[in-house]
Write a protein that holds these residues in place. Structure first.
Motif, short mmCIF file in Angstrom:
data_model
loop_
_atom_site.label_atom_id
_atom_site.label_comp_id
_atom_site.label_asym_id
_atom_site.label_seq_id
_atom_site.Cartn_x
_atom_site.Cartn_y
_atom_site.Cartn_z
N ILE A 1 32.97 43.72 43.61
CA ILE A 1 32.13 43.84 44.82
C ILE A 1 30.70 43.76 44.40
O ILE A 1 29.82 43.86 45.29
CB ILE A 1 32.43 45.17 45.10
N THR B 1 32.25 54.01 38.44
CA THR B 1 33.21 54.91 37.42
C THR B 1 34.49 54.67 37.49
O THR B 1 35.22 54.94 36.51
CB THR B 1 32.90 56.40 37.61
N GLY B 2 35.01 53.91 38.83
CA GLY B 2 36.38 53.36 38.77
C GLY B 2 36.63 52.60 39.86
O GLY B 2 35.49 52.27 40.50
N GLY B 3 37.51 52.01 40.04
CA GLY B 3 37.99 50.89 41.06
C GLY B 3 38.22 51.33 42.36
O GLY B 3 38.48 50.72 43.32
N PRO C 1 35.42 50.38 45.12
CA PRO C 1 35.61 49.00 45.21
C PRO C 1 36.69 48.54 46.14
O PRO C 1 36.85 47.88 46.96
CB PRO C 1 35.54 48.33 44.07
N PHE D 1 43.15 42.97 41.43
CA PHE D 1 42.24 43.88 40.33
C PHE D 1 40.84 43.86 40.76
O PHE D 1 40.30 42.84 40.78
CB PHE D 1 42.71 43.35 38.98
N LEU D 2 40.43 45.12 40.93
CA LEU D 2 39.03 45.38 40.98
C LEU D 2 38.37 45.37 39.68
O LEU D 2 38.70 46.53 38.80
CB LEU D 2 38.62 46.52 41.91
N SER D 3 37.26 44.73 39.39
CA SER D 3 36.63 44.73 38.14
C SER D 3 35.26 44.05 38.21
O SER D 3 35.10 42.99 38.95
CB SER D 3 37.35 44.30 36.89
N TYR E 1 27.33 45.73 39.28
CA TYR E 1 26.81 47.12 38.75
C TYR E 1 28.18 47.62 38.38
O TYR E 1 29.33 47.26 38.51
CB TYR E 1 26.34 47.64 39.77
N1 4GX Z 1 33.30 45.59 41.47
N2 4GX Z 1 34.69 49.11 38.50
C1 4GX Z 1 36.77 48.93 37.24
C2 4GX Z 1 37.27 49.61 35.06
C3 4GX Z 1 37.21 48.58 34.22
C4 4GX Z 1 36.05 48.26 33.11
C5 4GX Z 1 36.01 47.18 32.46
C6 4GX Z 1 37.72 46.26 33.85
C7 4GX Z 1 36.71 46.24 32.73
C8 4GX Z 1 33.95 47.42 39.75
C9 4GX Z 1 32.69 46.51 40.66
C10 4GX Z 1 33.48 48.21 38.93
C11 4GX Z 1 34.20 50.20 37.22
C12 4GX Z 1 35.97 48.92 38.58
C13 4GX Z 1 35.11 49.95 36.02
N3 4GX Z 1 37.89 47.48 34.62
N4 4GX Z 1 35.08 46.90 40.36
N5 4GX Z 1 36.43 50.04 36.19
N6 4GX Z 1 31.48 46.65 40.49
O1 4GX Z 1 32.50 48.61 38.76
O2 4GX Z 1 34.81 46.12 41.22
#
Ligand code: 4GX
Length: 223
Positions: free
Chosen positions: A129, A135-137, A140, A83-85, A132
């Motif tokens: 990544i 707007t979405g994953g 990333p 999961f990217l976050s 910062y």
């Molecule tokens: N590296 N984003 C995920 C939705 C979100 C919001 C809050 C979990 C908690 C990002 C980054 C990134 C934007 C992907 C918000 N998910 N992902 N998305 N920097 O900014 O990986």
């Protein structure tokens, strides 16, 4: 390797994943990729995948159920589900090397305010990544895919072998020059025309050290 992206925006992927080196990796049979859209797994007649947060607050939260169904539809034995976050562990070149050994990677792209906390157990790892907020994953996920796929043997040409490189050696790359020999009065270092490959290698090593000390001293202390 196969990569599946779990995404509400599958159209974002082909322009990046089918271009340049990633596109060539697919043509060579070294990479297969696809998208799976949680919207196709929604229980709702309006194909709803998000809802308002319990407890109130702005924005929407991705529901666990369509996400779980989407992941389960592609997951196999040995799949790494990521999961990217922004809350994940920082993605590094070392992590890219580890993932490059996998046969199947699923990259899950979040949106809105994130996903229902109970969905986190569907993931083997949560990666960021960088510090910062996007707007979405999707971007990333493609950053991770790019860094991983270039580690797969045969994807890069021999000359730019991934192992000899910056971050693997903990040094930045040495400076590069090409034609013309003089540009705006600035000459290419003489040694590079000497034909003495040993001397050139020494010069490049020193130059790489100097560049690292100047631009990324934090990398040197890690070496
Ligand atoms: N590296 N984003 C995920 C939705 C979100 C919001 C809050 C979990 C908690 C990002 C980054 C990134 C934007 C992907 C918000 N998910 N992902 N998305 N920097 O900014 O990986």
């Amino acid at each position: 390797m196969r990569i599946d992206f779990v995404t509400l925006f599958p159209d974002m992927f082909a322009p990046i994943m089918d271009a340049s080196i990633l596109g060539r990796a697919k043509e060579k049979g070294l990479l297969e990729w696809g998208c799976v859209n949680p919207r196709n797994f929604s229980a709702d007649k309006h194909r709803k995948v998000d809802d308002r947060p319990f407890g109130g607050g702005p924005g929407m939260v991705l529901m666990a159920e369509p996400l779980e169904k989407a992941i389960k539809s592609v997951k196999k034995k040995g799949t790494a589900v990521i999961f990217l976050s922004p809350q994940g562990e920082t993605f590094t070149d070392r992590k890219a090397s580890q993932l490059a050994k996998k046969k199947h990677v699923v990259l899950v792209c979040g949106h809105y305010e994130g996903v229902d906390e109970r969905a986190l157990e569907l993931f083997d790892e949560e990666l960021s990544i960088g510090d910062y907020v996007l707007t979405g994953g999707e971007l990333p996920a493609m950053v991770v895919a790019d860094a991983v796929v270039r580690k797969i043997p045969g994807v890069l040409k021999k000359e730019d072998a991934a192992e000899s490189e910056s971050f693997v050696t903990s040094l930045l790359d040495f400076p590069q020059y090409t034609r013309p020999r003089v540009w705006r009065g600035r000459e290419v270092p003489e040694i590079l025309f000497s034909g003495d490959h040993k001397k050139i290698a020494e010069w490049r090593h020193k130059a790489a050290h100097a560049a690292t000390r100047r631009k990324r001293p934090d990398l040197m202390s890690r070496a």
